[in-house]
Design a protein around this motif. Structure first.
Motif: not given
Length: 227
Positions: A72-82, A172-173, A179-181, A220-225
């Motif tokens: 989760l801390d390794g996602l690569r987001v390019s400028r065009s993707l942003r 990304v979403g 990406s929570d606690e 680990v609990p499910l993400p809130e969503a």
């Protein structure tokens, strides 16, 4: 919260006992069914199904020797993707059927999702285990992905796009939703590492390490969503 289905009567191979050297194989089982309890048992043990081109073989069950995982801390987001992220909206579970049908489009290269898979994951969705992450632009569904959430594990199954970057925006979403606690214990499984997925940060994890990761993620609990 998800509804726990009846326990499966099928027994899957103990992956911890399979070879992890040069003689190992990604394919670990054949047969069984796609009842909700069977699917959940498989994901909890590190397997996932894919149909065979040969109907005589029945369902095939896979556990890659080298598993594709996106830290989760390794996602690569390019400028065009942003830029694409800013132009699109991410929603969860509003049109699951539309997403899985789009992923199953037989005109897509490498299409593998058949009617049996469609029915099985739709039932999992109705029970609260399978989820869609959808990408919208001007109120049009332009991309998305679906997968199975079990505790801290999200097992991605397939994604699609109708405009440039839409499937990447879904990823990304999804990372944002996870990406929570508890992010350091969550596992985003993408089955196999491909060159395309590697460009987004996906890495290969040896099967024994993957099994340890999902065992830890089970608490680990499910993400809130996804609750």
């Amino acid at each position: 919260m998800p509804t726990e289905p009846p326990v499966t009567g099928w027994v899957f191979p103990d992956l911890a006992q399979l070879p992890d050297d040069g003689g190992a194989d990604d394919l670990v089982g054949m047969g069984a069914d796609l009842e909700p309890g069977t699917l959940l048992a498989a994901y909890r043990q590190g397997l996932f199904p894919m149909p065979s081109d040969d109907p005589g073989l029945g369902m095939l069950w896979w556990s890659p020797v080298e598993r594709g995982v996106l830290p989760l801390d390794g996602l690569r987001v390019s400028r065009s993707l942003r830029q694409s992220v800013r132009k699109m909206e991410v929603r969860v579970d509003t049109v699951f059927d539309d997403v899985i049908w789009a992923c199953a489009d037989p005109d897509r290269d490498g299409a593998w999702i058949d009617e049996e898979i469609l029915d099985a994951y739709t039932r999992l969705h109705e029970l609260g285990w399978a989820h869609s992450v959808e990408v919208w632009q001007d109120d049009d569904l332009v991309g998305g992905l679906y997968g199975v959430a079990v505790g801290g594990l999200f097992a991605g199954e397939s994604m699609f796009h109708r405009v440039t970057d839409a499937s990447k925006v879904a990823l990304v979403g999804l990372v944002g939703l996870m990406s929570d606690e508890h992010a350091d214990r969550r596992v985003l499984d993408v089955q196999w590492r491909t060159d395309h997925l590697a460009s987004l940060g996906v890495v290969s994890v040896a099967r024994p390490d993957y099994l340890r990761m999902i065992a830890d993620a089970a608490a680990v609990p499910l993400p809130e969503a996804f609750r």
